[in-house]
Scaffold this motif. Structure first.
Motif, PDB file in Angstrom:
ATOM      1  N   LYS A  56     -40.652  13.355 -81.183  1.00  0.00           N
ATOM      2  CA  LYS A  56     -39.325  12.504 -80.653  1.00  0.00           C
ATOM      3  C   LYS A  56     -39.716  12.339 -79.186  1.00  0.00           C
ATOM      4  CE  LYS A  56     -35.960  14.165 -83.834  1.00  0.00           C
ATOM      5  NZ  LYS A  56     -34.791  14.867 -84.255  1.00  0.00           N
ATOM      6  N   ASP A  57     -40.472  13.202 -78.566  1.00  0.00           N
ATOM      7  CA  ASP A  57     -40.916  13.100 -77.231  1.00  0.00           C
ATOM      8  C   ASP A  57     -41.788  11.972 -76.669  1.00  0.00           C
ATOM      9  OD1 ASP A  57     -43.322  14.363 -77.593  1.00  0.00           O
ATOM     10  OD2 ASP A  57     -42.644  16.246 -76.610  1.00  0.00           O
ATOM     11  N   GLY A  58     -42.203  11.158 -77.955  1.00  0.00           N
ATOM     12  CA  GLY A  58     -43.213  10.271 -77.910  1.00  0.00           C
ATOM     13  C   GLY A  58     -44.726  10.876 -78.029  1.00  0.00           C
ATOM     14  N   ALA A 108     -38.626  18.113-105.475  1.00  0.00           N
ATOM     15  CA  ALA A 108     -39.155  17.118-104.571  1.00  0.00           C
ATOM     16  C   ALA A 108     -37.914  16.425-103.850  1.00  0.00           C
ATOM     17  CB  ALA A 108     -39.977  16.131-105.428  1.00  0.00           C
ATOM     18  N   VAL A 109     -38.210  15.707-102.578  1.00  0.00           N
ATOM     19  CA  VAL A 109     -37.323  15.102-101.984  1.00  0.00           C
ATOM     20  C   VAL A 109     -37.940  13.717-101.800  1.00  0.00           C
ATOM     21  CG1 VAL A 109     -36.634  17.069-100.652  1.00  0.00           C
ATOM     22  CG2 VAL A 109     -38.380  15.763 -99.632  1.00  0.00           C
ATOM     23  N   SER A 110     -37.133  12.625-101.605  1.00  0.00           N
ATOM     24  CA  SER A 110     -37.361  11.339-101.379  1.00  0.00           C
ATOM     25  C   SER A 110     -38.063  11.068-100.215  1.00  0.00           C
ATOM     26  CB  SER A 110     -36.080  10.373-101.822  1.00  0.00           C
ATOM     27  OG  SER A 110     -35.301  10.740-100.785  1.00  0.00           O
ATOM     28  N   ALA A 111     -37.571  11.508 -99.210  1.00  0.00           N
ATOM     29  CA  ALA A 111     -38.153  11.388 -97.901  1.00  0.00           C
ATOM     30  C   ALA A 111     -37.207  12.409 -96.976  1.00  0.00           C
ATOM     31  CB  ALA A 111     -37.550  10.064 -97.300  1.00  0.00           C
ATOM     32  N   LEU A 112     -37.805  12.677 -95.724  1.00  0.00           N
ATOM     33  CA  LEU A 112     -36.985  13.431 -94.913  1.00  0.00           C
ATOM     34  C   LEU A 112     -35.659  12.923 -94.605  1.00  0.00           C
ATOM     35  CD1 LEU A 112     -39.749  14.092 -92.032  1.00  0.00           C
ATOM     36  CD2 LEU A 112     -38.957  15.546 -93.816  1.00  0.00           C
ATOM     37  N   ALA A 113     -34.655  13.404 -94.118  1.00  0.00           N
ATOM     38  CA  ALA A 113     -33.304  12.921 -94.111  1.00  0.00           C
ATOM     39  C   ALA A 113     -33.451  12.137 -92.960  1.00  0.00           C
ATOM     40  CB  ALA A 113     -32.359  14.258 -93.552  1.00  0.00           C
ATOM     41  N   HIS A 114     -33.241  10.923 -92.814  1.00  0.00           N
ATOM     42  CA  HIS A 114     -33.496   9.858 -91.837  1.00  0.00           C
ATOM     43  C   HIS A 114     -32.469   8.518 -91.790  1.00  0.00           C
ATOM     44  CE1 HIS A 114     -34.885   7.901 -95.747  1.00  0.00           C
ATOM     45  NE2 HIS A 114     -34.745   6.587 -95.238  1.00  0.00           N
ATOM     46  N   SER A 115     -32.357   7.938 -91.030  1.00  0.00           N
ATOM     47  CA  SER A 115     -31.479   6.686 -90.993  1.00  0.00           C
ATOM     48  C   SER A 115     -32.277   5.572 -90.239  1.00  0.00           C
ATOM     49  CB  SER A 115     -30.297   7.101 -89.896  1.00  0.00           C
ATOM     50  OG  SER A 115     -30.461   7.459 -88.676  1.00  0.00           O
ATOM     51  N   GLU A 166     -35.316   1.973-105.905  1.00  0.00           N
ATOM     52  CA  GLU A 166     -35.048   1.560-104.523  1.00  0.00           C
ATOM     53  C   GLU A 166     -35.254   0.386-104.065  1.00  0.00           C
ATOM     54  OE1 GLU A 166     -36.775   4.913-101.622  1.00  0.00           O
ATOM     55  OE2 GLU A 166     -38.233   3.755-102.203  1.00  0.00           O
ATOM     56  N   VAL A 167     -34.636  -0.210-103.208  1.00  0.00           N
ATOM     57  CA  VAL A 167     -34.585  -1.531-102.704  1.00  0.00           C
ATOM     58  C   VAL A 167     -34.414  -1.215-101.449  1.00  0.00           C
ATOM     59  CG1 VAL A 167     -33.950  -3.885-102.794  1.00  0.00           C
ATOM     60  CG2 VAL A 167     -33.914  -2.607-104.768  1.00  0.00           C
ATOM     61  N   GLY A 168     -35.323  -2.074-100.444  1.00  0.00           N
ATOM     62  CA  GLY A 168     -34.970  -2.304 -98.919  1.00  0.00           C
ATOM     63  C   GLY A 168     -35.603  -3.456 -98.364  1.00  0.00           C
ATOM     64  N   ASP A 169     -34.669  -3.902 -97.291  1.00  0.00           N
ATOM     65  CA  ASP A 169     -35.364  -5.051 -96.786  1.00  0.00           C
ATOM     66  C   ASP A 169     -36.388  -4.730 -95.626  1.00  0.00           C
ATOM     67  OD1 ASP A 169     -34.498  -5.041 -93.639  1.00  0.00           O
ATOM     68  OD2 ASP A 169     -32.600  -4.531 -94.647  1.00  0.00           O
ATOM     69  N   ARG A 170     -37.241  -5.670 -95.116  1.00  0.00           N
ATOM     70  CA  ARG A 170     -38.362  -5.561 -94.054  1.00  0.00           C
ATOM     71  C   ARG A 170     -37.936  -6.031 -92.855  1.00  0.00           C
ATOM     72  NH1 ARG A 170     -43.038  -5.692 -98.398  1.00  0.00           N
ATOM     73  NH2 ARG A 170     -42.514  -3.738 -99.519  1.00  0.00           N
ATOM     74  N   ALA A 171     -36.648  -5.601 -92.406  1.00  0.00           N
ATOM     75  CA  ALA A 171     -36.495  -6.456 -91.133  1.00  0.00           C
ATOM     76  C   ALA A 171     -37.296  -5.788 -90.239  1.00  0.00           C
ATOM     77  CB  ALA A 171     -34.779  -5.945 -90.482  1.00  0.00           C
ATOM     78  N   GLU A 172     -37.749  -6.683 -89.102  1.00  0.00           N
ATOM     79  CA  GLU A 172     -38.576  -6.207 -88.115  1.00  0.00           C
ATOM     80  C   GLU A 172     -38.004  -5.408 -87.035  1.00  0.00           C
ATOM     81  OE1 GLU A 172     -41.002  -9.523 -86.626  1.00  0.00           O
ATOM     82  OE2 GLU A 172     -41.517 -10.303 -88.636  1.00  0.00           O
ATOM     83  N   GLY A 173     -38.865  -4.691 -86.477  1.00  0.00           N
ATOM     84  CA  GLY A 173     -38.268  -3.893 -85.151  1.00  0.00           C
ATOM     85  C   GLY A 173     -37.743  -2.624 -85.570  1.00  0.00           C
ATOM     86  N   ASP A 174     -37.780  -2.131 -86.825  1.00  0.00           N
ATOM     87  CA  ASP A 174     -37.083  -1.019 -87.023  1.00  0.00           C
ATOM     88  C   ASP A 174     -37.395   0.240 -86.419  1.00  0.00           C
ATOM     89  OD1 ASP A 174     -34.994   0.310 -88.731  1.00  0.00           O
ATOM     90  OD2 ASP A 174     -36.566   0.899 -90.324  1.00  0.00           O
ATOM     91  N   GLU A 175     -36.548   1.086 -86.119  1.00  0.00           N
ATOM     92  CA  GLU A 175     -36.878   2.548 -85.627  1.00  0.00           C
ATOM     93  C   GLU A 175     -36.093   3.418 -86.463  1.00  0.00           C
ATOM     94  OE1 GLU A 175     -35.524   2.959 -81.632  1.00  0.00           O
ATOM     95  OE2 GLU A 175     -37.277   1.702 -80.846  1.00  0.00           O
ATOM     96  N   VAL A 176     -36.857   4.558 -86.938  1.00  0.00           N
ATOM     97  CA  VAL A 176     -36.179   5.453 -87.944  1.00  0.00           C
ATOM     98  C   VAL A 176     -36.090   6.717 -87.214  1.00  0.00           C
ATOM     99  CG1 VAL A 176     -36.610   6.572 -90.058  1.00  0.00           C
ATOM    100  CG2 VAL A 176     -37.473   4.531 -89.851  1.00  0.00           C
ATOM    101  N   GLU A 177     -34.760   7.380 -87.451  1.00  0.00           N
ATOM    102  CA  GLU A 177     -34.621   8.593 -86.872  1.00  0.00           C
ATOM    103  C   GLU A 177     -34.497   9.888 -87.719  1.00  0.00           C
ATOM    104  OE1 GLU A 177     -34.014   9.298 -83.405  1.00  0.00           O
ATOM    105  OE2 GLU A 177     -34.430   7.229 -82.888  1.00  0.00           O
ATOM    106  N   TYR A 178     -35.120  10.937 -87.427  1.00  0.00           N
ATOM    107  CA  TYR A 178     -35.185  12.211 -88.329  1.00  0.00           C
ATOM    108  C   TYR A 178     -34.175  13.203 -87.333  1.00  0.00           C
ATOM    109  CZ  TYR A 178     -38.875   9.281 -90.533  1.00  0.00           C
ATOM    110  OH  TYR A 178     -39.266   8.241 -91.245  1.00  0.00           O
ATOM    111  N   PRO A 179     -33.101  13.233 -87.919  1.00  0.00           N
ATOM    112  CA  PRO A 179     -32.186  14.219 -86.870  1.00  0.00           C
ATOM    113  C   PRO A 179     -32.524  15.723 -87.135  1.00  0.00           C
ATOM    114  CG  PRO A 179     -30.737  13.241 -88.808  1.00  0.00           C
ATOM    115  CD  PRO A 179     -32.181  12.555 -88.692  1.00  0.00           C
ATOM    116  N   LYS A 180     -33.065  16.029 -88.439  1.00  0.00           N
ATOM    117  CA  LYS A 180     -33.431  17.532 -88.505  1.00  0.00           C
ATOM    118  C   LYS A 180     -34.995  17.850 -88.203  1.00  0.00           C
ATOM    119  CE  LYS A 180     -29.913  17.759 -92.165  1.00  0.00           C
ATOM    120  NZ  LYS A 180     -29.750  18.016 -93.670  1.00  0.00           N
ATOM    121  N   ASP A 181     -35.765  16.886 -87.987  1.00  0.00           N
ATOM    122  CA  ASP A 181     -37.207  17.022 -87.587  1.00  0.00           C
ATOM    123  C   ASP A 181     -37.630  16.485 -86.470  1.00  0.00           C
ATOM    124  OD1 ASP A 181     -37.848  18.236 -90.488  1.00  0.00           O
ATOM    125  OD2 ASP A 181     -36.720  16.306 -91.294  1.00  0.00           O
TER     126      ASP A 181
END
Length: 157
Positions: free
Chosen positions: A151-153, A56-63, A119-134
């Motif tokens: 990616k093209d919307g 299993a994976v935690s998520a897709l590779a992302h930033s 797993e701990v994460g903040d909830r800063a507003e206006g986040d965008e997540v990039e998935y470079p391999k997907d």
């Protein structure tokens, strides 16, 4: 509202639940995430007790552009994919993912045993997540909801 302490194992955690559209949802089918912070009504940061079955994976590779994350391995030996590098983690190992670096990350369970991590994460507003391999992009909407698009919307609907 005051709540009593609870064993983390009693907080529900559907196996494979995700906001990812197909075909990406299938990749996290072996992930079980107990949303501990949500159980107590926390809104500024999230705390999850996550289990990864073998393969299993935690998520897709992302930033993330704005939200930061932190993990602490409790059981098992997951592989941390960090950009182009890989690290095999052990119980007690931890890592923090700074927002805005563009360095994609994910955990993969390549072992025969279940991996458990906090797993701990903040909830800063206006986040965008990039998935470079997907072909996927996530944009946070008001009130914490997410819009998932190509990616093209184009929508996945």
């Amino acid at each position: 509202m005051k709540q009593s302490p609870i064993a983390a194992a009693l907080i529900s955690a559907p196996l494979g639940k995700t906001i990812y559209p197909e075909p990406y949802a299938l990749l996290v089918k072996g992930r079980q995430k107990r949303k501990l912070g949500e159980h107590f009504g926390l809104t500024h940061f999230g705390v999850n007790l996550t289990h990864l079955l073998p393969d299993a994976v935690s998520a897709l590779a992302h930033s993330h552009s704005k939200q930061e994350e932190f993990i602490l391995v409790l059981e098992g030996s997951p592989t941390l994919v960090l950009g182009e590098e890989e690290f095999i983690l052990q119980p007690g190992d931890c890592y923090g993912f700074k927002a805005g670096t563009g360095i994609a990350h994910q955990l993969i369970n390549r072992s025969e045993e279940t991996v458990t991590y906090l797993e701990v994460g903040d909830r800063a507003e206006g986040d965008e997540v990039e998935y470079p391999k997907d072909d996927l992009k996530a944009t946070q909407l008001p009130h914490g909801k997410w819009a998932l698009t190509h990616k093209d919307g184009r929508s996945y609907e």
